[in-house]
Design a protein around this motif. Sequence first.
Motif, PDB file in Angstrom:
ATOM      1  N   UNK B   2     105.695  14.530  25.965  1.00 19.11           N
ATOM      2  CA  UNK B   2     104.362  15.103  25.888  1.00 19.11           C
ATOM      3  C   UNK B   2     104.381  16.513  25.322  1.00 19.11           C
ATOM      4  N   UNK B   4     105.797  17.500  22.775  1.00 16.84           N
ATOM      5  CA  UNK B   4     105.727  17.463  21.323  1.00 16.84           C
ATOM      6  C   UNK B   4     104.324  17.136  20.817  1.00 16.84           C
ATOM      7  N   UNK B   5     103.438  16.732  21.691  1.00 14.68           N
ATOM      8  CA  UNK B   5     102.082  16.388  21.255  1.00 14.68           C
ATOM      9  C   UNK B   5     101.322  17.665  20.936  1.00 14.68           C
ATOM     10  N   UNK B   6     100.568  17.635  19.854  1.00 15.36           N
ATOM     11  CA  UNK B   6      99.806  18.849  19.524  1.00 15.36           C
ATOM     12  C   UNK B   6      98.721  19.122  20.562  1.00 15.36           C
ATOM     13  N   UNK B   7      98.442  20.383  20.781  1.00 22.27           N
ATOM     14  CA  UNK B   7      97.347  20.752  21.674  1.00 22.27           C
ATOM     15  C   UNK B   7      96.378  21.646  20.905  1.00 22.27           C
ATOM     16  N   UNK B   8      95.149  21.706  21.386  1.00 18.75           N
ATOM     17  CA  UNK B   8      94.133  22.548  20.736  1.00 18.75           C
ATOM     18  C   UNK B   8      93.918  23.791  21.588  1.00 18.75           C
ATOM     19  N   UNK B   9      94.016  24.940  20.951  1.00 21.16           N
ATOM     20  CA  UNK B   9      93.803  26.204  21.668  1.00 21.16           C
ATOM     21  C   UNK B   9      92.368  26.690  21.495  1.00 21.16           C
ATOM     22  N   UNK B  10      91.886  27.339  22.529  1.00 19.53           N
ATOM     23  CA  UNK B  10      90.571  27.962  22.448  1.00 19.53           C
ATOM     24  C   UNK B  10      90.811  29.472  22.392  1.00 19.53           C
ATOM     25  N   UNK B  14      86.290  31.887  20.180  1.00 22.61           N
ATOM     26  CA  UNK B  14      85.717  30.560  20.490  1.00 22.61           C
ATOM     27  C   UNK B  14      85.261  30.514  21.954  1.00 22.61           C
ATOM     28  N   UNK B  15      86.061  31.093  22.821  1.00 22.24           N
ATOM     29  CA  UNK B  15      85.692  31.114  24.241  1.00 22.24           C
ATOM     30  C   UNK B  15      84.357  31.845  24.443  1.00 22.24           C
ATOM     31  N   UNK B  17      81.955  32.055  22.262  1.00 21.80           N
ATOM     32  CA  UNK B  17      80.889  31.184  21.761  1.00 21.80           C
ATOM     33  C   UNK B  17      80.565  30.072  22.768  1.00 21.80           C
ATOM     34  N   UNK B  18      81.602  29.573  23.451  1.00 25.51           N
ATOM     35  CA  UNK B  18      81.357  28.558  24.488  1.00 25.51           C
ATOM     36  C   UNK B  18      80.472  29.151  25.583  1.00 25.51           C
ATOM     37  N   UNK B  19      80.819  30.353  26.020  1.00 22.67           N
ATOM     38  CA  UNK B  19      80.023  30.991  27.074  1.00 22.67           C
ATOM     39  C   UNK B  19      78.580  31.192  26.605  1.00 22.67           C
ATOM     40  N   UNK B  93      89.756  40.586  24.950  1.00 18.72           N
ATOM     41  CA  UNK B  93      88.693  39.928  25.717  1.00 18.72           C
ATOM     42  C   UNK B  93      88.033  40.925  26.657  1.00 18.72           C
TER      43      UNK B  93
END
Lengths: 148, 160
Positions: B2, B4-10, B14-15, B17-19, B93
Amino acid sequence: MAMQALLTELTPYVGRLCGPIALDEGPDAAQNALIIVLRDLRQLREPAALRGWVRTIAVREAVRVARRGRRDVPAELPDVPAPGDPQLAADVRAVLDRLSPAHRAVLVLRDLEGLDEAAAAELLAIPAGTVKSRLHRARRSFRQEWER
Amino acid sequence: MSAAWPTADLDPVRRLHVMAAAIPGAMSGEVVVRRPIAQVWARAGDLETELPLLVHDFREVRVRDRDGERLVADARSPLGLRARFDVVLRPNWCWCESRFLLCGMAAVEQGDDTLFGFLGGVRVPGAGRLESIASRPATALLRGTLDRFAARAEAESAQD
């Protein structure tokens, strides 16, 4: 600040789901999914169901974003490294690149999340038989490596 | 496997904009500042200097308590009204909230430049409806705030 704490808690999980499905569009998918999660949180009646609810939103959003930005990919896997190939561990990303977003979603749900076919089918809103065939094709060439 | 699986960072912008998208009455925007992130954040993180320039409702900001990344700040409006802000300030931040107001800042490195994000909002009942009514002027205000921040950061650095 409560929303901040929830965002901090959920972001790694959403990133792990969106990354392998949406690939280069992963950050866009994760951002969209987290917006939906935080915006619609009041609709969640049972707090214990949070993780499954977030998973559904993240996977569906990742597939949607990946389809929007995707180039055409072959349905088959002609160039997948053979099991045991020392390059394979480093080439998981390349393997995922050759799959459709829906194939990737099925693999993530089964291999990372441990869902059975019925649950994966329900989440993706597709027939269970379709999940089975997608999974079979996607895993055929590198099953041993992923299950190791 | 697992790992080696790509992950997406926030990333922090972007964080932000989510807020903004999740909070009724909040709005966010971003601007590219043609300066390195360390310089940009040195300016943004100086809350007593920068917040009154960014937020029209602040005439003065004073940090009165600091415990690690958590701060308490007093802001005074042009009319003399005071508000206490709980602040989280860490590299790239910043999140400030009072009983009625919100603001946030974030920065992400983009090569030699910096993507700077800013969020402003109100915490009052019906803020979402107010946002839809005042969307165009609020967007223009936000754009002006971001552009002026970029101009200040780039001008200051050019003088160094």
